[in-house]
Motif scaffolding. Structure first.
Motif, mmCIF file in Angstrom:
data_model
loop_
_atom_site.group_PDB
_atom_site.id
_atom_site.type_symbol
_atom_site.label_atom_id
_atom_site.label_comp_id
_atom_site.label_asym_id
_atom_site.label_seq_id
_atom_site.Cartn_x
_atom_site.Cartn_y
_atom_site.Cartn_z
ATOM 1 N N TRP A 195 -58.923 -19.274 -42.715
ATOM 2 C CA TRP A 195 -60.148 -18.483 -42.824
ATOM 3 C C TRP A 195 -60.152 -17.661 -44.108
ATOM 4 C CZ3 TRP A 195 -64.749 -18.919 -41.326
ATOM 5 C CH2 TRP A 195 -65.085 -19.432 -40.069
ATOM 6 N N ARG A 196 -59.000 -17.145 -44.498
ATOM 7 C CA ARG A 196 -58.939 -16.387 -45.767
ATOM 8 C C ARG A 196 -59.254 -17.293 -46.946
ATOM 9 N NH1 ARG A 196 -53.448 -14.009 -43.624
ATOM 10 N NH2 ARG A 196 -54.172 -12.181 -42.482
ATOM 11 N N LEU A 197 -58.764 -18.527 -46.891
ATOM 12 C CA LEU A 197 -59.092 -19.473 -47.955
ATOM 13 C C LEU A 197 -60.589 -19.773 -47.963
ATOM 14 C CD1 LEU A 197 -56.156 -22.057 -47.651
ATOM 15 C CD2 LEU A 197 -56.360 -20.164 -49.267
ATOM 16 N N ALA A 198 -61.166 -19.975 -46.789
ATOM 17 C CA ALA A 198 -62.588 -20.303 -46.704
ATOM 18 C C ALA A 198 -63.464 -19.153 -47.175
ATOM 19 C CB ALA A 198 -62.946 -20.688 -45.272
ATOM 20 N N GLU A 199 -63.008 -17.911 -46.974
ATOM 21 C CA GLU A 199 -63.793 -16.743 -47.379
ATOM 22 C C GLU A 199 -63.691 -16.468 -48.873
ATOM 23 O OE1 GLU A 199 -62.256 -13.654 -44.948
ATOM 24 O OE2 GLU A 199 -62.925 -14.563 -43.068
ATOM 25 N N HIS A 200 -62.733 -17.088 -49.562
ATOM 26 C CA HIS A 200 -62.587 -16.874 -51.000
ATOM 27 C C HIS A 200 -63.737 -17.581 -51.719
ATOM 28 C CE1 HIS A 200 -60.944 -17.000 -55.065
ATOM 29 N NE2 HIS A 200 -60.069 -16.081 -54.683
ATOM 30 N N PRO A 201 -64.442 -16.893 -52.626
ATOM 31 C CA PRO A 201 -65.622 -17.494 -53.261
ATOM 32 C C PRO A 201 -65.343 -18.803 -53.983
ATOM 33 C CG PRO A 201 -65.516 -15.140 -53.708
ATOM 34 C CD PRO A 201 -64.235 -15.492 -53.040
ATOM 35 N N ALA A 202 -64.192 -18.925 -54.638
ATOM 36 C CA ALA A 202 -63.882 -20.144 -55.394
ATOM 37 C C ALA A 202 -63.161 -21.181 -54.539
ATOM 38 C CB ALA A 202 -63.044 -19.798 -56.625
ATOM 39 N N ILE A 203 -62.170 -20.754 -53.788
ATOM 40 C CA ILE A 203 -61.361 -21.693 -53.008
ATOM 41 C C ILE A 203 -62.156 -22.273 -51.850
ATOM 42 C CG2 ILE A 203 -59.267 -21.911 -51.621
ATOM 43 C CD1 ILE A 203 -58.043 -19.700 -53.303
ATOM 44 N N GLY A 204 -63.041 -21.467 -51.254
ATOM 45 C CA GLY A 204 -63.804 -21.936 -50.109
ATOM 46 C C GLY A 204 -64.635 -23.170 -50.398
ATOM 47 N N ALA A 205 -65.082 -23.334 -51.646
ATOM 48 C CA ALA A 205 -65.903 -24.491 -52.029
ATOM 49 C C ALA A 205 -65.088 -25.579 -52.719
ATOM 50 C CB ALA A 205 -67.026 -24.030 -52.950
ATOM 51 N N SER A 206 -63.763 -25.462 -52.711
ATOM 52 C CA SER A 206 -62.927 -26.393 -53.468
ATOM 53 C C SER A 206 -62.737 -27.720 -52.741
ATOM 54 C CB SER A 206 -61.561 -25.763 -53.732
ATOM 55 O OG SER A 206 -60.849 -25.604 -52.519
ATOM 56 N N ASP A 207 -62.464 -28.750 -53.547
ATOM 57 C CA ASP A 207 -62.149 -30.069 -52.976
ATOM 58 C C ASP A 207 -60.806 -30.049 -52.266
ATOM 59 O OD1 ASP A 207 -64.514 -31.146 -53.908
ATOM 60 O OD2 ASP A 207 -63.633 -31.846 -55.795
ATOM 61 N N GLU A 208 -59.877 -29.224 -52.771
ATOM 62 C CA GLU A 208 -58.553 -29.164 -52.147
ATOM 63 C C GLU A 208 -58.655 -28.745 -50.686
ATOM 64 O OE1 GLU A 208 -57.966 -28.860 -56.502
ATOM 65 O OE2 GLU A 208 -59.298 -27.905 -55.061
ATOM 66 N N LEU A 209 -59.441 -27.689 -50.422
ATOM 67 C CA LEU A 209 -59.585 -27.235 -49.039
ATOM 68 C C LEU A 209 -60.385 -28.237 -48.215
ATOM 69 C CD1 LEU A 209 -59.131 -25.041 -46.935
ATOM 70 C CD2 LEU A 209 -61.203 -23.900 -47.748
ATOM 71 N N ARG A 210 -61.414 -28.812 -48.807
ATOM 72 C CA ARG A 210 -62.240 -29.778 -48.067
ATOM 73 C C ARG A 210 -61.410 -30.996 -47.652
ATOM 74 N NH1 ARG A 210 -64.487 -34.254 -49.522
ATOM 75 N NH2 ARG A 210 -64.039 -33.851 -51.728
ATOM 76 N N VAL A 211 -60.605 -31.516 -48.566
ATOM 77 C CA VAL A 211 -59.765 -32.675 -48.242
ATOM 78 C C VAL A 211 -58.764 -32.322 -47.145
ATOM 79 C CG1 VAL A 211 -57.963 -34.181 -49.155
ATOM 80 C CG2 VAL A 211 -60.042 -33.771 -50.481
ATOM 81 N N PHE A 212 -58.193 -31.149 -47.229
ATOM 82 C CA PHE A 212 -57.220 -30.745 -46.213
ATOM 83 C C PHE A 212 -57.864 -30.677 -44.832
ATOM 84 C CE2 PHE A 212 -55.147 -27.530 -43.615
ATOM 85 C CZ PHE A 212 -53.811 -27.899 -43.702
ATOM 86 N N LEU A 213 -59.094 -30.180 -44.769
ATOM 87 C CA LEU A 213 -59.762 -29.990 -43.483
ATOM 88 C C LEU A 213 -60.423 -31.258 -42.951
ATOM 89 C CD1 LEU A 213 -61.443 -26.506 -44.064
ATOM 90 C CD2 LEU A 213 -59.400 -26.991 -42.718
ATOM 91 N N GLN A 214 -60.688 -32.238 -43.825
ATOM 92 C CA GLN A 214 -61.484 -33.381 -43.395
ATOM 93 C C GLN A 214 -60.786 -34.730 -43.520
ATOM 94 O OE1 GLN A 214 -65.306 -33.324 -45.330
ATOM 95 N NE2 GLN A 214 -65.701 -31.183 -44.828
ATOM 96 N N ALA A 215 -59.816 -34.859 -44.413
ATOM 97 C CA ALA A 215 -59.198 -36.171 -44.645
ATOM 98 C C ALA A 215 -58.396 -36.618 -43.432
ATOM 99 C CB ALA A 215 -58.302 -36.112 -45.878
ATOM 100 N N GLU A 216 -58.641 -37.826 -42.978
ATOM 101 C CA GLU A 216 -57.937 -38.357 -41.830
ATOM 102 C C GLU A 216 -56.522 -38.789 -42.215
ATOM 103 O OE1 GLU A 216 -59.043 -38.372 -38.838
ATOM 104 O OE2 GLU A 216 -61.143 -37.847 -39.145
ATOM 105 N N GLY A 217 -55.661 -38.847 -41.229
ATOM 106 C CA GLY A 217 -54.297 -39.313 -41.468
ATOM 107 C C GLY A 217 -53.389 -38.213 -41.976
ATOM 108 N N LYS A 218 -52.170 -38.590 -42.300
ATOM 109 C CA LYS A 218 -51.182 -37.639 -42.761
ATOM 110 C C LYS A 218 -51.420 -37.283 -44.220
ATOM 111 C CE LYS A 218 -47.584 -39.174 -39.550
ATOM 112 N NZ LYS A 218 -47.664 -37.934 -38.741
ATOM 113 N N MET A 219 -51.142 -36.050 -44.557
ATOM 114 C CA MET A 219 -51.301 -35.593 -45.934
ATOM 115 C C MET A 219 -50.129 -36.100 -46.771
ATOM 116 S SD MET A 219 -54.065 -33.750 -46.308
ATOM 117 C CE MET A 219 -53.707 -32.747 -47.738
ATOM 118 N N PRO A 220 -50.385 -36.779 -47.882
ATOM 119 C CA PRO A 220 -49.280 -37.238 -48.734
ATOM 120 C C PRO A 220 -48.642 -36.060 -49.455
ATOM 121 C CG PRO A 220 -51.379 -37.686 -49.788
ATOM 122 C CD PRO A 220 -51.699 -37.170 -48.417
ATOM 123 N N LEU A 221 -47.346 -36.132 -49.608
ATOM 124 C CA LEU A 221 -46.621 -35.089 -50.325
ATOM 125 C C LEU A 221 -46.645 -35.421 -51.810
ATOM 126 C CD1 LEU A 221 -44.870 -32.530 -49.975
ATOM 127 C CD2 LEU A 221 -42.872 -34.021 -49.983
#
Length: 527
Positions: A195-221
């Motif tokens: 939630w803190r990430l989502a409330e951040h003006p820049a990070i909340g709209a980032s692709d990094e957060l969107r991919v983390f929240l929406q991408a199916e499957g395991k996250m690659p390291l």
């Protein structure tokens, strides 16, 4: 003890605690802050960071249940009806819903187990989210390692921003705590982090957060987070760099900190530049000239010290209020026992009357004990803002470190350019003394000029990155000032109102007892 099914590598918690100090007197706050009488007020913040040792219910008689005093108080009624700054920031984010739930134990892949049939396990969490633009619900499974990957990616992509820190990894705590308690605390911490990430003006709209929240499957390291591979890459490149086959770091590496490990030569150069600047007393080719930034940085350092002191005093206050509640409960229990004794052993009616009055005092005491405990819960909720902003200071330090690192990279590249230019001048001077010129030296001069061109390109990239980080710092400092003012006024309003409301409840209880036992005063006057 915690179950062994929770792996040590994934066992950690973020329930940070603050050190205790002497209690401070907040009583004068209500009379000195007139702005607190305005109508806006906070909603309860996130779960408390101040630790409370819960007294066993068997230590004293449980008081009768009664409605929360804050719900019936006119002052507290206005508190619950308005929106807090934190809620407003959540409403302004791109996400309408983020939740972390349903922890499950999963087994690692068989290939990672060294002993057949004994694959290690880890805890995964169900992360659900919905964006305001489409309201589509996404659900993915993430483990703590995925949150670490997300944090590393954000640190690289948002240098200079105050990136909220992720929950810490604490293996010792996970082994001491009960497994269910540890998993529950981690789940809550991870949800607050998202939630803190989502409330951040820049990070909340980032692709990094969107991919983390929406991408199916395991996250690659990503390889960038693998320290061992970075060091191996750096060790493999070092001989080529020393032999002159690879002299300049590519731009994509220059805009990231040298401590990544892929460019050992750059690490050594920047370390040398830092030592020459700090210990040698040599003025670097580029210095920090933003006086306004330096002043704000110093003020934030002073603010952090005051904030740490205030958080210590707040925790001492929580402990004192907890002790008061336990003491009142013990007093109520003592009067209950006294009442029982007087009732069973009573010979005269006067003894029974006094037993009834002792019971009234006992009930008032246990009610006051419950009120103190409820008040302590409210105090923790409101004063947790102090702990929240101490956590923000960790992000501030990281952002300022990004700025210093970017400046050091520019300084090192500018020093390299000066050194290369000096070598060219010496080679040209030596070649001019040879009739017809020294072809070997002239060829070396051309190679150095090519290196200078590449270094100039790298310097331009590094300089642009430094300016970008400076601008990010400026924006974030302005945002922090505004949020700090809103959060602390919000905290003071809620704290003062809750103190007044619960104190009124305690006074009303004892006033009723005083009226019911007022006959003793009249009898003493007659005597």
């Amino acid at each position: 003890m915690m179950s062994s099914s929770l792996p040590a590598g994934d066992a950690d918690g973020d329930m940070e605690t603050l050190p205790l100090a002497a209690a401070s007197d907040y009583a004068s706050t209500a009379t000195t802050f007139d702005p607190l009488l305005s109508t806006s007020s906070p909603s309860p913040p996130t779960p408390a960071a101040f630790p409370l040792s819960r007294a066993s219910s068997s230590s004293f008689v449980d008081p009768p249940s009664y409605a929360d005093v804050a719900a019936s108080s006119p002052r507290s009624a206005s508190v619950s009806s308005s929106t807090s700054p934190r809620s407003a920031r959540a409403a302004a984010s791109e996400y309408a819903h983020i939740a972390v739930s349903d922890p499950e134990t999963e087994a690692e892949a068989a290939a990672t187990s060294l002993v057949p049939g004994s694959a290690p396990t880890y805890i995964s969490y169900l992360v659900t989210s919905a964006r305001r633009c489409d309201h589509r619900r996404h659900a993915v499974r993430r483990r703590f390692r995925d949150f670490i990957t997300l944090a590393d990616r954000l640190a690289e992509a948002f240098r200079g921003h105050f990136v909220p820190p992720r929950p810490d990894k604490n293996t010792v705590e996970s082994q001491v705590m009960q497994r269910d308690e540890f998993v529950a605390q981690r789940r809550a911490a991870l949800e607050r982090y998202l939630w803190r990430l989502a409330e951040h003006p820049a990070i909340g709209a980032s692709d990094e957060l969107r991919v983390f929240l929406q991408a199916e499957g395991k996250m690659p390291l990503p390889s960038s987070t693998d320290v061992a591979s970075r060091m191996l890459d750096g060790a493999a490149r070092l001989p080529r760099q020393l032999l002159g086959e690879e002299t300049v770091s590519p731009p994509q590496d220059v805009v990231q900190p040298a401590k990544g490990g892929r460019d050992l030569l750059r690490i050594f150069k920047e370390l040398k530049q830092s030592m020459v600047t700090d210990w040698g007393g040599v003025k670097p080719p580029l210095v920090e000239e933003d006086k306004e930034f330096l002043e704000k940085k110093q003020k934030l350092q002073d603010w952090e010290q005051q904030l740490s002191s205030a958080s210590q005093q707040a925790e001492a206050l929580v402990k004192a209020q907890q002790d008061m509640g336990e003491t009142m409960g013990a007093l109520g229990l003592a009067f209950v026992k006294l009442t029982k004794f007087e009732t069973e052993e009573a010979t005269y009616d006067s003894q029974r009357i006094r037993a009834a009055d002792s019971k009234r005092i006992a009930m008032a005491a246990v009610k006051a004990s419950r009120t103190c405990r409820d008040l302590n819960t409210q105090t923790v909720k409101y004063l947790d803002t102090l702990h929240e902003h101490l956590g923000i200071m960790l992000s501030v330090h990281t952002a300022f470190s990004d700025r210093a690192s970017a400046l050091l990279t520019v300084q090192t590249l500018m020093s390299d350019l000066a050194s290369l230019q000096s070598r060219i001048e010496k080679l040209e001077a030596a070649s001019s003394k040879v009739f017809g010129g020294d072809r070997a030296r002239l060829r070396k001069v051309e190679e150095l000029r090519e290196t200078i061109r590449a270094t100039e390109d790298a310097k331009c990239c590094a300089l642009r990155e430094f300016e970008r980080i400076k601008e990010n710092n400026k924006i974030e400092l302005s945002r922090l000032d505004e949020e700090r003012r809103e959060d602390f006024l919000d905290m003071l309003k809620g704290y003062v109102r809750s103190q007044a409301a619960y104190a009124e409840k305690i006074v009303d209880g004892w006033t009723m007892v005083a009226e019911e036992t007022s006959g003793y005063g009249r009898n003493s006057d007659v005597v």
